[in-house]
Each structure stands twice: as structure tokens, then as C-alpha cells.
Scaffold this motif. Structure first.
Motif, PDB file in Angstrom:
ATOM      1  N   THR A   1      -8.868 -24.005 -14.612  1.00  0.00           N
ATOM      2  CA  THR A   1     -10.147 -23.300 -14.478  1.00  0.00           C
ATOM      3  C   THR A   1     -10.301 -22.652 -13.110  1.00  0.00           C
ATOM      4  O   THR A   1     -10.882 -21.580 -13.002  1.00  0.00           O
ATOM      5  CB  THR A   1     -11.352 -24.235 -14.743  1.00  0.00           C
ATOM      6  OG1 THR A   1     -11.264 -25.353 -13.866  1.00  0.00           O
ATOM      7  CG2 THR A   1     -11.370 -24.715 -16.180  1.00  0.00           C
ATOM      8  N   SER A   2      -9.747 -23.265 -12.074  1.00  0.00           N
ATOM      9  CA  SER A   2      -9.925 -22.753 -10.705  1.00  0.00           C
ATOM     10  C   SER A   2      -8.843 -21.769 -10.281  1.00  0.00           C
ATOM     11  O   SER A   2      -9.035 -21.007  -9.336  1.00  0.00           O
ATOM     12  CB  SER A   2      -9.928 -23.921  -9.714  1.00  0.00           C
ATOM     13  OG  SER A   2      -8.644 -24.537  -9.682  1.00  0.00           O
ATOM     14  N   GLY A   3      -7.697 -21.826 -10.943  1.00  0.00           N
ATOM     15  CA  GLY A   3      -6.560 -21.025 -10.505  1.00  0.00           C
ATOM     16  C   GLY A   3      -5.765 -21.692  -9.390  1.00  0.00           C
ATOM     17  O   GLY A   3      -4.789 -21.145  -8.900  1.00  0.00           O
ATOM     18  N   HIS A   4      -6.147 -22.910  -9.015  1.00  0.00           N
ATOM     19  CA  HIS A   4      -5.490 -23.641  -7.927  1.00  0.00           C
ATOM     20  C   HIS A   4      -4.428 -24.577  -8.502  1.00  0.00           C
ATOM     21  O   HIS A   4      -4.560 -25.803  -8.440  1.00  0.00           O
ATOM     22  CB  HIS A   4      -6.513 -24.402  -7.091  1.00  0.00           C
ATOM     23  CG  HIS A   4      -7.543 -23.516  -6.483  1.00  0.00           C
ATOM     24  ND1 HIS A   4      -8.760 -23.971  -6.059  1.00  0.00           N
ATOM     25  CD2 HIS A   4      -7.544 -22.182  -6.218  1.00  0.00           C
ATOM     26  CE1 HIS A   4      -9.467 -22.965  -5.565  1.00  0.00           C
ATOM     27  NE2 HIS A   4      -8.742 -21.874  -5.664  1.00  0.00           N
ATOM     28  N   PHE A   5      -3.388 -23.994  -9.033  1.00  0.00           N
ATOM     29  CA  PHE A   5      -2.336 -24.747  -9.710  1.00  0.00           C
ATOM     30  C   PHE A   5      -1.489 -25.545  -8.736  1.00  0.00           C
ATOM     31  O   PHE A   5      -1.420 -25.233  -7.551  1.00  0.00           O
ATOM     32  CB  PHE A   5      -1.423 -23.794 -10.498  1.00  0.00           C
ATOM     33  CG  PHE A   5      -2.101 -23.168 -11.675  1.00  0.00           C
ATOM     34  CD1 PHE A   5      -2.194 -23.841 -12.874  1.00  0.00           C
ATOM     35  CD2 PHE A   5      -2.644 -21.897 -11.573  1.00  0.00           C
ATOM     36  CE1 PHE A   5      -2.823 -23.262 -13.970  1.00  0.00           C
ATOM     37  CE2 PHE A   5      -3.273 -21.306 -12.662  1.00  0.00           C
ATOM     38  CZ  PHE A   5      -3.365 -21.995 -13.856  1.00  0.00           C
ATOM     39  N   GLN A   6      -0.840 -26.573  -9.278  1.00  0.00           N
ATOM     40  CA  GLN A   6       0.127 -27.371  -8.531  1.00  0.00           C
ATOM     41  C   GLN A   6       1.462 -27.263  -9.250  1.00  0.00           C
ATOM     42  O   GLN A   6       1.610 -27.747 -10.370  1.00  0.00           O
ATOM     43  CB  GLN A   6      -0.310 -28.836  -8.466  1.00  0.00           C
ATOM     44  CG  GLN A   6      -1.579 -29.046  -7.688  1.00  0.00           C
ATOM     45  CD  GLN A   6      -2.074 -30.483  -7.718  1.00  0.00           C
ATOM     46  OE1 GLN A   6      -1.757 -31.251  -8.628  1.00  0.00           O
ATOM     47  NE2 GLN A   6      -2.868 -30.849  -6.720  1.00  0.00           N
ATOM     48  N   LYS A   7       2.424 -26.618  -8.597  1.00  0.00           N
ATOM     49  CA  LYS A   7       3.768 -26.478  -9.164  1.00  0.00           C
ATOM     50  C   LYS A   7       4.638 -27.624  -8.662  1.00  0.00           C
ATOM     51  O   LYS A   7       4.699 -27.884  -7.461  1.00  0.00           O
ATOM     52  CB  LYS A   7       4.370 -25.134  -8.783  1.00  0.00           C
ATOM     53  CG  LYS A   7       3.630 -23.980  -9.417  1.00  0.00           C
ATOM     54  CD  LYS A   7       4.262 -22.652  -9.097  1.00  0.00           C
ATOM     55  CE  LYS A   7       3.417 -21.559  -9.763  1.00  0.00           C
ATOM     56  NZ  LYS A   7       3.881 -20.233  -9.411  1.00  0.00           N
ATOM     57  N   VAL A   8       5.291 -28.292  -9.580  1.00  0.00           N
ATOM     58  CA  VAL A   8       6.102 -29.469  -9.268  1.00  0.00           C
ATOM     59  C   VAL A   8       7.309 -29.071  -8.424  1.00  0.00           C
ATOM     60  O   VAL A   8       8.042 -28.149  -8.774  1.00  0.00           O
ATOM     61  CB  VAL A   8       6.590 -30.158 -10.556  1.00  0.00           C
ATOM     62  CG1 VAL A   8       7.495 -31.332 -10.230  1.00  0.00           C
ATOM     63  CG2 VAL A   8       5.422 -30.599 -11.413  1.00  0.00           C
ATOM     64  N   VAL A   9       7.488 -29.784  -7.329  1.00  0.00           N
ATOM     65  CA  VAL A   9       8.703 -29.693  -6.532  1.00  0.00           C
ATOM     66  C   VAL A   9       9.559 -30.924  -6.831  1.00  0.00           C
ATOM     67  O   VAL A   9      10.754 -30.822  -7.086  1.00  0.00           O
ATOM     68  CB  VAL A   9       8.387 -29.593  -5.027  1.00  0.00           C
ATOM     69  CG1 VAL A   9       9.655 -29.687  -4.187  1.00  0.00           C
ATOM     70  CG2 VAL A   9       7.628 -28.311  -4.730  1.00  0.00           C
ATOM     71  N   SER A  10       8.928 -32.109  -6.816  1.00  0.00           N
ATOM     72  CA  SER A  10       9.644 -33.337  -7.154  1.00  0.00           C
ATOM     73  C   SER A  10       8.663 -34.386  -7.659  1.00  0.00           C
ATOM     74  O   SER A  10       7.478 -34.351  -7.333  1.00  0.00           O
ATOM     75  CB  SER A  10      10.409 -33.882  -5.941  1.00  0.00           C
ATOM     76  OG  SER A  10       9.508 -34.307  -4.937  1.00  0.00           O
ATOM     77  N   LEU A  11       9.174 -35.295  -8.458  1.00  0.00           N
ATOM     78  CA  LEU A  11       8.445 -36.479  -8.921  1.00  0.00           C
ATOM     79  C   LEU A  11       9.330 -37.678  -8.608  1.00  0.00           C
ATOM     80  O   LEU A  11      10.504 -37.701  -8.986  1.00  0.00           O
ATOM     81  CB  LEU A  11       8.171 -36.419 -10.426  1.00  0.00           C
ATOM     82  CG  LEU A  11       7.296 -35.274 -10.934  1.00  0.00           C
ATOM     83  CD1 LEU A  11       7.245 -35.294 -12.466  1.00  0.00           C
ATOM     84  CD2 LEU A  11       5.899 -35.362 -10.355  1.00  0.00           C
ATOM     85  N   THR A  12       8.753 -38.661  -7.906  1.00  0.00           N
ATOM     86  CA  THR A  12       9.494 -39.853  -7.519  1.00  0.00           C
ATOM     87  C   THR A  12       8.654 -41.066  -7.879  1.00  0.00           C
ATOM     88  O   THR A  12       7.438 -41.057  -7.686  1.00  0.00           O
ATOM     89  CB  THR A  12       9.743 -39.853  -5.990  1.00  0.00           C
ATOM     90  OG1 THR A  12      10.333 -38.613  -5.618  1.00  0.00           O
ATOM     91  CG2 THR A  12      10.648 -40.990  -5.573  1.00  0.00           C
TER      92      THR A  12
END
Length: 110
Positions: A66-77
Motif C-alpha cells: 500500500t505504501s510503495g515501501h517494499f523490502q527486497k530480500v538480500v538474505s534470510l538467515t
């Protein structure tokens, strides 16, 4: 992306959720804490966009839809106990719904 562990290997809380600490891959600043269920984890892996389970709405939400403030994954640990995920992300805009860059801005002690 592909997960190296099955979601069933994670130690979940009593609601079937795992906490996710979200950190900027660019600044190392802790941005927020959220929760995932299996469906949100799978969608995150599939799309590369952080997807969480909203405990208040009892539904999935893609951060930024809704905000356009996406979080693109770099890593998951995952941590040593397999009960907390650390997500490093490229954050677009502020992470907090208040407009602050991070959700952690209220001092409790100094």
C-alpha cells in the motif's frame, strides 16, 4: 530463491509463527520486527519481496503493497535455535508506517 531448510524445521511460537528481525543490507540498521507463517515464508521465497503474517488482521501482507515501501530480500538467515529469522533487505522508503526510517525510534532509557 530456494530455502535450504523446510519451514517444518523451524521452531514456531504457539501461534505457528516465527519472528523475523529485519535489517537494512545497506546500513545494517534494524528496521522492524514482524512475523511469518509458512504461507508468508513461501511467498517471500517465491517473489523475493518480504511478506509477513499480520497478527492484527490475521492475513498475509507484502511490505510496501500500500505504501510503495517494499523490502527486497538480500538474505534470510536463521539463528542457532531455529526460532528467529534475520532478514537483510533493500528497503525502499521508510520501514515504519509512521514515516520513520525504522520502527525503533522511541528511547526507553538514556
Amino acid at each position: 530463491m530456494e530455502s535450504s531448510l523446510s519451514f517444518s524445521d523451524f521452531k514456531l511460537n504457539s501461534d505457528g509463527l516465527i519472528p523475523v528481525i529485519v535489517q537494512s543490507a545497506d546500513t545494517n540498521e534494524v528496521l522492524m520486527l514482524a512475523y511469518m507463517n509458512k504461507e508468508s515464508y513461501d511467498k517471500t521465497i517465491e517473489t523475493g519481496l518480504m511478506t509477513y503474517f499480520s497478527r492484527s488482521r490475521q492475513s498475509l501482507w507484502v511490505k510496501g503493497e500500500t505504501s510503495g515501501h517494499f523490502q527486497k530480500v538480500v538474505s534470510l538467515t536463521i539463528d542457532c535455535d531455529k526460532d528467529t529469522i534475520l532478514a537483510k533487505v533493500h528497503q525502499t522508503g521508510p520501514a515504519c508506517h509512521t514515516g520513520n526510517p525504522t520502527c525503533f525510534f522511541t528511547d526507553l532509557i538514556k
